[in-house]
Design an enzyme around this catalytic site. Structure first.
Site, PDB file in Angstrom:
ATOM      1  N   LYS A  15       0.838  -1.218   0.000  1.00 14.70           N
ATOM      2  CA  LYS A  15       0.000   0.000   0.000  1.00 14.70           C
ATOM      3  C   LYS A  15       0.863   1.253   0.000  1.00 14.70           C
ATOM      4  O   LYS A  15       0.673   2.140  -0.808  1.00 14.70           O
ATOM      5  CB  LYS A  15      -0.893   0.082   1.251  1.00 14.70           C
ATOM      6  N   ARG A  90      -9.484   1.878   8.598  1.00 15.73           N
ATOM      7  CA  ARG A  90      -9.080   0.518   8.941  1.00 15.73           C
ATOM      8  C   ARG A  90     -10.132  -0.193   9.774  1.00 15.73           C
ATOM      9  O   ARG A  90      -9.961  -1.366  10.090  1.00 15.73           O
ATOM     10  CB  ARG A  90      -7.813   0.614   9.781  1.00 15.73           C
ATOM     11  N   ARG A 129      11.784  -5.155   5.332  1.00 18.35           N
ATOM     12  CA  ARG A 129      11.479  -3.735   5.104  1.00 18.35           C
ATOM     13  C   ARG A 129      12.410  -2.803   5.878  1.00 18.35           C
ATOM     14  O   ARG A 129      12.728  -3.055   7.026  1.00 18.35           O
ATOM     15  CB  ARG A 129      10.053  -3.406   5.582  1.00 18.35           C
ATOM     16  N   ARG A 163      11.158  -0.716  11.317  1.00 15.14           N
ATOM     17  CA  ARG A 163      10.051  -0.419  12.228  1.00 15.14           C
ATOM     18  C   ARG A 163       9.995  -1.398  13.390  1.00 15.14           C
ATOM     19  O   ARG A 163      10.141  -2.595  13.205  1.00 15.14           O
ATOM     20  CB  ARG A 163       8.731  -0.468  11.443  1.00 15.14           C
ATOM     21  N   ARG A 174      -0.935  -7.665  14.386  1.00 11.31           N
ATOM     22  CA  ARG A 174      -1.431  -6.684  13.403  1.00 11.31           C
ATOM     23  C   ARG A 174      -2.310  -7.367  12.364  1.00 11.31           C
ATOM     24  O   ARG A 174      -3.338  -6.829  11.959  1.00 11.31           O
ATOM     25  CB  ARG A 174      -0.253  -5.976  12.724  1.00 11.31           C
TER      26      ARG A 174
HETATM   27  P1  AMP Z   1       0.861   1.371   8.867  1.00 11.62           P
HETATM   28  O1  AMP Z   1       2.069   2.172   8.570  1.00 11.62           O
HETATM   29  O2  AMP Z   1      -0.324   1.771   8.043  1.00 11.62           O
HETATM   30  O3  AMP Z   1       1.124  -0.118   8.816  1.00 11.62           O
HETATM   31  O4  AMP Z   1       0.440   1.715  10.395  1.00 11.62           O
HETATM   32  C1  AMP Z   1       1.309   1.408  11.479  1.00 11.62           C
HETATM   33  C2  AMP Z   1       0.524   1.377  12.765  1.00 11.62           C
HETATM   34  O5  AMP Z   1      -0.061   2.673  13.015  1.00 11.62           O
HETATM   35  C3  AMP Z   1      -0.653   0.402  12.803  1.00 11.62           C
HETATM   36  O6  AMP Z   1      -0.271  -0.925  13.139  1.00 11.62           O
HETATM   37  C4  AMP Z   1      -1.534   1.047  13.873  1.00 11.62           C
HETATM   38  O7  AMP Z   1      -1.037   0.786  15.175  1.00 11.62           O
HETATM   39  C5  AMP Z   1      -1.360   2.546  13.601  1.00 11.62           C
HETATM   40  N1  AMP Z   1      -2.349   3.008  12.614  1.00 11.62           N
HETATM   41  C6  AMP Z   1      -2.130   3.456  11.350  1.00 11.62           C
HETATM   42  N2  AMP Z   1      -3.270   3.782  10.733  1.00 11.62           N
HETATM   43  C7  AMP Z   1      -4.255   3.513  11.618  1.00 11.62           C
HETATM   44  C8  AMP Z   1      -5.672   3.605  11.564  1.00 11.62           C
HETATM   45  N3  AMP Z   1      -6.317   4.010  10.468  1.00 11.62           N
HETATM   46  N4  AMP Z   1      -6.366   3.251  12.678  1.00 11.62           N
HETATM   47  C9  AMP Z   1      -5.751   2.828  13.794  1.00 11.62           C
HETATM   48  N5  AMP Z   1      -4.421   2.696  13.901  1.00 11.62           N
HETATM   49  C10 AMP Z   1      -3.673   3.032  12.824  1.00 11.62           C
END
Ligand code: AMP
Length: 217
Positions: A15, A90, A129, A163, A174
Site C-alpha cells: 500500500k 481501517r 522492510r 520499524r 497486526r
Molecule cells: P501502517 O504504517 O499503516 O502499517 O500503520 C502502522 C501502525 O499505526 C498500525 O499498526 C496502527 O497501530 C497505527 N495506525 C495506522 N493507521 C491507523 C488507523 N487508520 N487506525 C488505527 N491505527 C492506525
C-alpha cells in the site's frame, strides 16, 4: 480525472510503496496515518507519547483519536491536488467517520482500492522492510534495494531504520486486527460501487503499479 482514493489491504501488501509511486506520478498527496503516527513518535510530541506503546505492540490506535487526526489533516491540505489515503480507514467506524468528514468538506471518495497478497507472503515481505531515517523513503532487502548500498536514492542519507512493529510476534497481532476488521469495510465500499481489488501475488512493484494505473485512471 479521479483523484480521491484510499488504499486498503493487509500490512506489507505494498500500500505504502504504491501510494508513494502513484501519488508522485499523478501529483496527488500521499496521506499515511501510520506515517503521521511514526513522525509523532520520532518527534516526541504529545500524540507520539500517546500512541507509541499501542503501535509498538501491534494494536490499532483508537478510532476517535485516529478520526480526529484525519479530520484535522484533511482540513489543512490542498484538496484540489487529490489524495491517496494509505492505511485509513481501517475499521468500519473509521469508514463512517471518513464519509462524514468528506461530506463536510464537500468531496467524495472515488475508489477504495484493495491490494491483496496471501498471508504466507506477508512475513517474508515484512522481514526485509527498511526506510531512510531522514526522508522516509521505503526500501526492501530483496525487492526494493537502494541503487547504491547504504545510500538513500532519494536524499543521499546513510541512516536507515526498521520499524519496531515489523517484528514477527507483533506482525501476528497486526494481521489478526486486519482480518477481523476488513470484511465490513469491503462490504461497505462494494455497496457504494467504489471497491476495486488488485491481486499483487507474485508481481513486482512495477507490475502492481501498472495494474493499479489501468484500474484507476
Ligand atoms: P501502517 O504504517 O499503516 O502499517 O500503520 C502502522 C501502525 O499505526 C498500525 O499498526 C496502527 O497501530 C497505527 N495506525 C495506522 N493507521 C491507523 C488507523 N487508520 N487506525 C488505527 N491505527 C492506525
Amino acid at each position: 480525472m479521479k483523484k480521491y482514493f484510499t488504499f486498503i489491504g493487509p500490512i506489507a501488501a505494498g500500500k505504502g510503496t504504491q501510494a508513494e509511486i502513484i501519488s508522485k506520478k499523478y501529483g496527488l498527496l500521499h496521506l499515511s496515518t501510520g506515517q503521521i503516527f511514526r513522525d509523532a513518535i520520532s518527534s516526541g510530541s504529545e500524540l507520539g507519547l500517546k500512541v507509541k506503546n499501542i503501535i509498538d505492540s501491534g494494536f490499532l490506535v483508537p478510532d476517535t483519536l485516529t478520526n480526529e487526526i484525519v479530520k484535522d489533516m484533511l482540513g489543512k491540505i490542498d484538496l484540489s491536488k487529490g489524495f491517496i489515503l494509505d492505511g485509513y480507514p481501517r475499521t468500519i467506524n473509521q469508514v463512517y467517520a471518513l464519509n462524514d468528514i468528506l461530506s463536510e468538506i464537500g468531496i467524495e471518495l472515488d475508489d477504495a482500492v484493495m491490494i491483496e497478497i496471501p498471508e504466507e507472503d506477508i512475513i517474508r515481505r515484512i522481514s526485509g522492510r527498511f526506510a531512510c531515517a531522514k526522508c522516509g523513503q521505503n526500501y526492501h532487502d530483496e525487492f526494493n534495494k537502494t541503487k547504491t548500498e547504504g545510500v538513500c536514492d532519494n536524499c543521499g542519507s546513510h541512516d536507515f531504520v526498521r520499524r519496531n512493529d515489523d517484528k514477527p510476534e507483533i506482525i501476528k497481532t497486526r494481521l489478526q486486527h486486519y482480518y477481523s476488521e476488513v470484511e465490513p469495510i469491503v462490504e461497505f465500499y462494494k455497496k457504494e460501487n467504489k471497491f476495486l481489488e488488485i491481486n499483487a501475488t507474485g508481481l513486482s512493484i512495477e507490475e502492481v503499479t501498472k495494474k493499479l494505473e489501468e484500474a484507476l485512471f
